[in-house]
Design a protein around this motif. Structure first.
Motif, PDB file in Angstrom:
ATOM      1  N   LEU A  84       0.859  -1.178   0.000  1.00  0.00           N
ATOM      2  CA  LEU A  84       0.000   0.000   0.000  1.00  0.00           C
ATOM      3  C   LEU A  84       0.896   1.228   0.000  1.00  0.00           C
ATOM      4  CD1 LEU A  84      -3.048   0.606   0.194  1.00  0.00           C
ATOM      5  CD2 LEU A  84      -2.752   0.817   2.665  1.00  0.00           C
ATOM      6  N   TYR A  85       0.693   2.130  -0.967  1.00  0.00           N
ATOM      7  CA  TYR A  85       1.567   3.294  -1.147  1.00  0.00           C
ATOM      8  C   TYR A  85       0.750   4.584  -1.162  1.00  0.00           C
ATOM      9  CZ  TYR A  85       5.010  -0.198  -2.327  1.00  0.00           C
ATOM     10  OH  TYR A  85       5.852  -1.269  -2.275  1.00  0.00           O
ATOM     11  N   ARG A  86       1.273   5.593  -0.460  1.00  0.00           N
ATOM     12  CA  ARG A  86       0.610   6.893  -0.400  1.00  0.00           C
ATOM     13  C   ARG A  86       0.930   7.699  -1.651  1.00  0.00           C
ATOM     14  NH1 ARG A  86       3.114  10.133   3.927  1.00  0.00           N
ATOM     15  NH2 ARG A  86       4.454  10.909   2.268  1.00  0.00           N
ATOM     16  N   VAL A  87      -0.126   8.099  -2.368  1.00  0.00           N
ATOM     17  CA  VAL A  87       0.011   8.930  -3.560  1.00  0.00           C
ATOM     18  C   VAL A  87      -0.641  10.277  -3.263  1.00  0.00           C
ATOM     19  CG1 VAL A  87      -0.620   9.187  -5.989  1.00  0.00           C
ATOM     20  CG2 VAL A  87       0.042   6.948  -5.108  1.00  0.00           C
ATOM     21  N   THR A  88       0.037  11.360  -3.632  1.00  0.00           N
ATOM     22  CA  THR A  88      -0.442  12.711  -3.355  1.00  0.00           C
ATOM     23  C   THR A  88      -0.462  13.523  -4.639  1.00  0.00           C
ATOM     24  OG1 THR A  88       0.578  12.584  -1.158  1.00  0.00           O
ATOM     25  CG2 THR A  88      -0.083  14.765  -1.919  1.00  0.00           C
ATOM     26  N   LEU A  89      -1.548  14.251  -4.839  1.00  0.00           N
ATOM     27  CA  LEU A  89      -1.656  15.213  -5.940  1.00  0.00           C
ATOM     28  C   LEU A  89      -1.625  16.604  -5.328  1.00  0.00           C
ATOM     29  CD1 LEU A  89      -2.117  15.758  -8.982  1.00  0.00           C
ATOM     30  CD2 LEU A  89      -4.576  15.704  -8.489  1.00  0.00           C
ATOM     31  N   TRP A  90      -0.707  17.440  -5.802  1.00  0.00           N
ATOM     32  CA  TRP A  90      -0.481  18.777  -5.268  1.00  0.00           C
ATOM     33  C   TRP A  90      -0.756  19.838  -6.331  1.00  0.00           C
ATOM     34  CZ3 TRP A  90       2.525  18.591  -0.518  1.00  0.00           C
ATOM     35  CH2 TRP A  90       3.149  17.378  -0.264  1.00  0.00           C
ATOM     36  N   ASN A  91      -1.154  21.024  -5.876  1.00  0.00           N
ATOM     37  CA  ASN A  91      -1.046  22.210  -6.703  1.00  0.00           C
ATOM     38  C   ASN A  91       0.375  22.697  -6.446  1.00  0.00           C
ATOM     39  OD1 ASN A  91      -0.844  25.023  -7.381  1.00  0.00           O
ATOM     40  ND2 ASN A  91      -3.075  25.111  -7.495  1.00  0.00           N
ATOM     41  N   ALA A  92       1.261  22.585  -7.437  1.00  0.00           N
ATOM     42  CA  ALA A  92       2.680  22.895  -7.230  1.00  0.00           C
ATOM     43  C   ALA A  92       2.925  24.384  -7.023  1.00  0.00           C
ATOM     44  CB  ALA A  92       3.510  22.392  -8.408  1.00  0.00           C
ATOM     45  N   GLU A  93       2.005  25.222  -7.469  1.00  0.00           N
ATOM     46  CA  GLU A  93       2.189  26.669  -7.325  1.00  0.00           C
ATOM     47  C   GLU A  93       1.847  27.148  -5.923  1.00  0.00           C
ATOM     48  OE1 GLU A  93       0.112  28.490 -10.607  1.00  0.00           O
ATOM     49  OE2 GLU A  93       1.316  27.400 -12.069  1.00  0.00           O
ATOM     50  N   THR A  94       0.800  26.575  -5.323  1.00  0.00           N
ATOM     51  CA  THR A  94       0.396  26.981  -3.966  1.00  0.00           C
ATOM     52  C   THR A  94       0.917  26.020  -2.904  1.00  0.00           C
ATOM     53  OG1 THR A  94      -1.661  25.710  -4.044  1.00  0.00           O
ATOM     54  CG2 THR A  94      -1.736  28.001  -4.859  1.00  0.00           C
ATOM     55  N   GLU A  95       1.439  24.852  -3.339  1.00  0.00           N
ATOM     56  CA  GLU A  95       1.897  23.762  -2.481  1.00  0.00           C
ATOM     57  C   GLU A  95       0.759  23.132  -1.679  1.00  0.00           C
ATOM     58  OE1 GLU A  95       5.501  24.564  -0.313  1.00  0.00           O
ATOM     59  OE2 GLU A  95       6.434  25.506  -2.054  1.00  0.00           O
ATOM     60  N   ASP A  96      -0.489  23.368  -2.100  1.00  0.00           N
ATOM     61  CA  ASP A  96      -1.645  22.753  -1.442  1.00  0.00           C
ATOM     62  C   ASP A  96      -1.798  21.313  -1.907  1.00  0.00           C
ATOM     63  OD1 ASP A  96      -2.320  25.100  -0.122  1.00  0.00           O
ATOM     64  OD2 ASP A  96      -3.720  25.746  -1.680  1.00  0.00           O
ATOM     65  N   ILE A  97      -2.154  20.441  -0.967  1.00  0.00           N
ATOM     66  CA  ILE A  97      -2.471  19.059  -1.299  1.00  0.00           C
ATOM     67  C   ILE A  97      -3.914  19.027  -1.792  1.00  0.00           C
ATOM     68  CG2 ILE A  97      -2.827  16.745  -0.360  1.00  0.00           C
ATOM     69  CD1 ILE A  97      -0.499  17.339   1.585  1.00  0.00           C
ATOM     70  N   THR A 100      -4.965  12.947  -1.279  1.00  0.00           N
ATOM     71  CA  THR A 100      -4.044  11.884  -0.917  1.00  0.00           C
ATOM     72  C   THR A 100      -4.829  10.591  -0.946  1.00  0.00           C
ATOM     73  OG1 THR A 100      -2.720  13.328   0.498  1.00  0.00           O
ATOM     74  CG2 THR A 100      -2.538  10.970   0.900  1.00  0.00           C
ATOM     75  N   LYS A 101      -4.244   9.568  -1.561  1.00  0.00           N
ATOM     76  CA  LYS A 101      -4.927   8.274  -1.683  1.00  0.00           C
ATOM     77  C   LYS A 101      -3.907   7.166  -1.506  1.00  0.00           C
ATOM     78  CE  LYS A 101      -8.345   5.636  -3.620  1.00  0.00           C
ATOM     79  NZ  LYS A 101      -9.658   5.512  -3.119  1.00  0.00           N
ATOM     80  N   ASN A 102      -4.233   6.173  -0.681  1.00  0.00           N
ATOM     81  CA  ASN A 102      -3.393   4.993  -0.563  1.00  0.00           C
ATOM     82  C   ASN A 102      -3.789   4.023  -1.667  1.00  0.00           C
ATOM     83  OD1 ASN A 102      -1.869   5.772   1.697  1.00  0.00           O
ATOM     84  ND2 ASN A 102      -3.575   5.270   3.035  1.00  0.00           N
ATOM     85  N   ILE A 103      -2.788   3.598  -2.445  1.00  0.00           N
ATOM     86  CA  ILE A 103      -3.036   2.742  -3.599  1.00  0.00           C
ATOM     87  C   ILE A 103      -2.265   1.442  -3.421  1.00  0.00           C
ATOM     88  CG2 ILE A 103      -2.756   2.517  -6.100  1.00  0.00           C
ATOM     89  CD1 ILE A 103      -3.234   5.497  -6.285  1.00  0.00           C
ATOM     90  N   THR A 104      -2.942   0.348  -3.681  1.00  0.00           N
ATOM     91  CA  THR A 104      -2.328  -0.973  -3.589  1.00  0.00           C
ATOM     92  C   THR A 104      -1.585  -1.271  -4.881  1.00  0.00           C
ATOM     93  OG1 THR A 104      -4.092  -1.729  -2.136  1.00  0.00           O
ATOM     94  CG2 THR A 104      -2.766  -3.418  -3.215  1.00  0.00           C
TER      95      THR A 104
END
Length: 192
Positions: A84-97, A100-104
């Motif tokens: 199980l791995y933590r995947v994160t999608l960010w707005n790279a300009e504001t650094e806001d998350i 976050t989703k744990n993916i098998t």
């Protein structure tokens, strides 16, 4: 009789005209889904150099922009080991998350899991990352020393990859353009 026909014609014309709406101009049409990193690897643009296991957790991924507005509807990973791995999608300009989703991961196969759609704006930088001990390293299929980023994949411009040592959820910042570590991807649907 002529008056009845005239009234009937007026009613038909009025109903046709009233069914037209200015909202018809703002209909959003979705295109076929795109998987940017998967497409680059399957096209032969990048090739697998090696599989790596480290003793340190690493947050790794890539920064990208879209040429069109759209949405991300799934996140995916390709990791050498099951887990199980933590995947994160960010707005790279504001650094806001953004999510976050744990993916098998299924031992070396690309594994995707659906998410609630995340709206993506054209021209805005985003970053997708996975936190892992295990990863793959990819380089140019033509010359291991040449830059592979930036590269276009469908409606996505991948600007480069980056890492951050540690298991904390911190946005990696310094872009590397000669190779790619990890394998984290997303399903993007562009609006026309």
């Amino acid at each position: 009789m002529k008056i009845t026909k005239l009234i009937f014609v007026i009613i038909v014309i009025a109903s046709i005209l009233s069914s037209c709406s200015k909202n018809d101009d703002s209909i959003t049409i979705e295109t076929a889904p795109q998987y940017p990193m998967k497409s680059l690897i399957e096209s032969g643009y990048m090739e697998l150099d090696l599989e790596k296991h480290t003793d340190l957790q690493i947050e790794m991924g890539h920064r990208f922009k879209s040429f069109k507005n759209g949405k991300i509807t799934a996140l995916g990973v390709r990791i050498p080991n099951n887990g199980l791995y933590r995947v994160t999608l960010w707005n790279a300009e504001t650094e806001d998350i953004l999510i976050t989703k744990n993916i098998t991961s299924t031992s070396g196969l690309l594994s995707f899991e659906d998410i609630q759609p995340i709206e993506i704006s054209s021209g805005v930088s985003y970053f997708i990352s996975v936190n892992t001990l295990d990863h793959y390293i990819f380089s140019s299929s033509e010359n291991a020393e040449s830059n592979i980023f930036p590269i276009e994949s469908g409606n996505i411009l991948i600007e480069g990859y980056s890492t951050y040592l540690g298991e904390n959820q911190i946005l990696p910042s310094e872009l590397i353009k000669t190779h790619y570590k990890g394998m984290v991807d997303f399903k993007f649907i562009a609006y026309n």
